[in-house]
Design a protein around this motif. Structure first.
Motif, PDB file in Angstrom:
ATOM      1  N   THR A   1       0.816  -1.126  -0.033  1.00 54.04           N
ATOM      2  CA  THR A   1       0.093   0.161   0.038  1.00 54.04           C
ATOM      3  C   THR A   1       0.767   1.190   0.079  1.00 54.04           C
ATOM      4  O   THR A   1       0.778   2.198  -0.806  1.00 54.04           O
ATOM      5  CB  THR A   1      -0.816  -0.027   1.344  1.00 54.04           C
ATOM      6  OG1 THR A   1      -1.763  -1.041   1.182  1.00 54.04           O
ATOM      7  CG2 THR A   1      -1.838   1.251   1.394  1.00 54.04           C
ATOM      8  N   ARG A   2       1.777   1.179   0.855  1.00 53.04           N
ATOM      9  CA  ARG A   2       2.636   2.406   0.995  1.00 53.04           C
ATOM     10  C   ARG A   2       3.548   2.740  -0.219  1.00 53.04           C
ATOM     11  O   ARG A   2       3.709   3.934  -0.982  1.00 53.04           O
ATOM     12  CB  ARG A   2       3.676   2.143   2.106  1.00 53.04           C
ATOM     13  CG  ARG A   2       4.460   3.334   2.579  1.00 53.04           C
ATOM     14  CD  ARG A   2       3.504   4.247   3.513  1.00 53.04           C
ATOM     15  NE  ARG A   2       4.353   4.970   4.127  1.00 53.04           N
ATOM     16  CZ  ARG A   2       4.276   6.395   3.849  1.00 53.04           C
ATOM     17  NH1 ARG A   2       3.577   6.916   2.813  1.00 53.04           N
ATOM     18  NH2 ARG A   2       5.179   7.475   4.542  1.00 53.04           N
ATOM     19  N   LEU A   3       3.999   1.591  -1.063  1.00 59.82           N
ATOM     20  CA  LEU A   3       4.711   1.575  -2.230  1.00 59.82           C
ATOM     21  C   LEU A   3       3.786   2.227  -3.547  1.00 59.82           C
ATOM     22  O   LEU A   3       4.244   2.557  -4.243  1.00 59.82           O
ATOM     23  CB  LEU A   3       5.416   0.468  -2.570  1.00 59.82           C
ATOM     24  CG  LEU A   3       6.674  -0.023  -1.643  1.00 59.82           C
ATOM     25  CD1 LEU A   3       7.041  -1.185  -2.046  1.00 59.82           C
ATOM     26  CD2 LEU A   3       7.825   1.045  -1.940  1.00 59.82           C
ATOM     27  N   ALA A   4       2.543   1.824  -3.428  1.00 65.41           N
ATOM     28  CA  ALA A   4       1.602   2.270  -4.163  1.00 65.41           C
ATOM     29  C   ALA A   4       1.426   3.755  -4.100  1.00 65.41           C
ATOM     30  O   ALA A   4       0.830   4.430  -5.246  1.00 65.41           O
ATOM     31  CB  ALA A   4       0.248   1.473  -4.220  1.00 65.41           C
TER      32      ALA A   4
ATOM     33  N   SER B   1      11.738   4.369   0.528  1.00 65.51           N
ATOM     34  CA  SER B   1      12.805   3.379   0.517  1.00 65.51           C
ATOM     35  C   SER B   1      12.484   2.112   1.603  1.00 65.51           C
ATOM     36  O   SER B   1      11.760   2.305   2.525  1.00 65.51           O
ATOM     37  CB  SER B   1      14.170   4.009   1.243  1.00 65.51           C
ATOM     38  OG  SER B   1      13.967   4.392   2.419  1.00 65.51           O
ATOM     39  N   ARG B   2      13.171   1.067   1.663  1.00 62.83           N
ATOM     40  CA  ARG B   2      13.203  -0.103   2.211  1.00 62.83           C
ATOM     41  C   ARG B   2      13.267   0.274   3.502  1.00 62.83           C
ATOM     42  O   ARG B   2      12.729  -0.250   4.733  1.00 62.83           O
ATOM     43  CB  ARG B   2      13.794  -1.299   1.857  1.00 62.83           C
ATOM     44  CG  ARG B   2      13.472  -2.077   0.477  1.00 62.83           C
ATOM     45  CD  ARG B   2      14.291  -3.109   0.290  1.00 62.83           C
ATOM     46  NE  ARG B   2      15.617  -2.743  -0.360  1.00 62.83           N
ATOM     47  CZ  ARG B   2      16.114  -3.200  -1.333  1.00 62.83           C
ATOM     48  NH1 ARG B   2      15.308  -4.046  -2.063  1.00 62.83           N
ATOM     49  NH2 ARG B   2      17.275  -2.803  -1.822  1.00 62.83           N
TER      50      ARG B   2
ATOM     51  N   GLU C   1      13.358  -0.066  -5.588  1.00 64.23           N
ATOM     52  CA  GLU C   1      14.211   0.713  -4.769  1.00 64.23           C
ATOM     53  C   GLU C   1      14.833   1.784  -5.644  1.00 64.23           C
ATOM     54  O   GLU C   1      14.797   2.959  -5.209  1.00 64.23           O
ATOM     55  CB  GLU C   1      15.059   0.035  -3.958  1.00 64.23           C
ATOM     56  CG  GLU C   1      16.072   0.759  -2.806  1.00 64.23           C
ATOM     57  CD  GLU C   1      15.509   1.108  -1.654  1.00 64.23           C
ATOM     58  OE1 GLU C   1      16.027   1.692  -0.663  1.00 64.23           O
ATOM     59  OE2 GLU C   1      14.289   0.724  -1.490  1.00 64.23           O
ATOM     60  N   ALA C   2      15.601   1.489  -6.786  1.00 66.56           N
ATOM     61  CA  ALA C   2      16.074   2.322  -7.543  1.00 66.56           C
ATOM     62  C   ALA C   2      15.232   3.437  -8.245  1.00 66.56           C
ATOM     63  O   ALA C   2      15.330   4.269  -8.166  1.00 66.56           O
ATOM     64  CB  ALA C   2      17.104   1.409  -8.483  1.00 66.56           C
TER      65      ALA C   2
ATOM     66  N   TYR D   1      17.395   5.997   1.723  1.00 68.28           N
ATOM     67  CA  TYR D   1      18.124   5.430   0.563  1.00 68.28           C
ATOM     68  C   TYR D   1      19.769   5.271   0.873  1.00 68.28           C
ATOM     69  O   TYR D   1      20.357   6.272   1.569  1.00 68.28           O
ATOM     70  CB  TYR D   1      17.912   6.422  -0.877  1.00 68.28           C
ATOM     71  CG  TYR D   1      16.741   6.306  -1.091  1.00 68.28           C
ATOM     72  CD1 TYR D   1      16.056   4.943  -1.590  1.00 68.28           C
ATOM     73  CD2 TYR D   1      15.539   7.321  -0.868  1.00 68.28           C
ATOM     74  CE1 TYR D   1      14.789   4.805  -2.091  1.00 68.28           C
ATOM     75  CE2 TYR D   1      14.283   7.248  -1.413  1.00 68.28           C
ATOM     76  CZ  TYR D   1      14.084   6.047  -1.774  1.00 68.28           C
ATOM     77  OH  TYR D   1      12.429   5.893  -2.332  1.00 68.28           O
ATOM     78  N   ASP D   2      20.527   4.415   0.282  1.00 68.88           N
ATOM     79  CA  ASP D   2      21.771   4.182   0.347  1.00 68.88           C
ATOM     80  C   ASP D   2      22.676   4.976  -0.641  1.00 68.88           C
ATOM     81  O   ASP D   2      21.990   5.427  -1.720  1.00 68.88           O
ATOM     82  CB  ASP D   2      22.426   2.803   0.466  1.00 68.88           C
ATOM     83  CG  ASP D   2      22.163   2.304  -0.845  1.00 68.88           C
ATOM     84  OD1 ASP D   2      22.942   2.488  -1.897  1.00 68.88           O
ATOM     85  OD2 ASP D   2      21.290   1.350  -1.046  1.00 68.88           O
TER      86      ASP D   2
END
Length: 134
Positions: free
Chosen positions: A40-43, A48-49, A78-79, A114-115
């Motif tokens: 849900t959050r990514l949508a 970032s993870r 992620e990228a 993010y790294d």
């Protein structure tokens, strides 16, 4: 759930038995919740993870469950999320010199979890599509 029941003045034994019963019925499933939260959050937002992990941890989800839920978030996702954020921030900072823009975007993405390798790639890719890029 145990914390909530404790706040409501349930006894320790009652609270534990209630949670066990809810788990038996499939009504309390941390992994299912964590996976749903991540998707849900990514949508709805590029995140970032690491940020997702922090949010799930703050909801009381155990580290092992968080890791399993986040295993479904690929490096490509992620990228891509980092690139989307970089593009957005580069657009917002168009009035600044290029070096300053990139420095600020780097800082913002770093704060979002993010790294550094992902950030550098995202800024490079976002800058390629930016008409103000070098």
């Amino acid at each position: 759930m145990l914390d909530y029941l404790d706040e409501k003045q349930f006894g320790e034994v009652e609270a534990q038995e209630t949670v066990w019963r809810l788990q038996e019925l499939g009504l309390v499933d941390d992994l299912k919740y964590a996976k749903s939260f991540v998707s849900t959050r990514l949508a709805s937002k590029a995140v970032s993870r690491r940020r997702l992990s922090e949010q799930l941890y703050s909801h009381g989800i155990k580290k092992e469950v968080i890791e399993e839920a986040l295993a479904e978030v690929s490096n490509d996702v992620e990228a891509e999320n980092a690139r989307i954020c970089a593009e957005k921030y580069l657009r917002q900072l168009t009035g600044l010199q290029e070096d300053e823009r990139r420095r600020r975007v780097f800082s913002r993405l770093l704060r979002r979890g993010y790294d550094t390798d992902t950030i550098e790639r995202a800024i490079l890719e976002a800058g390629e599509g930016d008409s103000d890029a070098d």
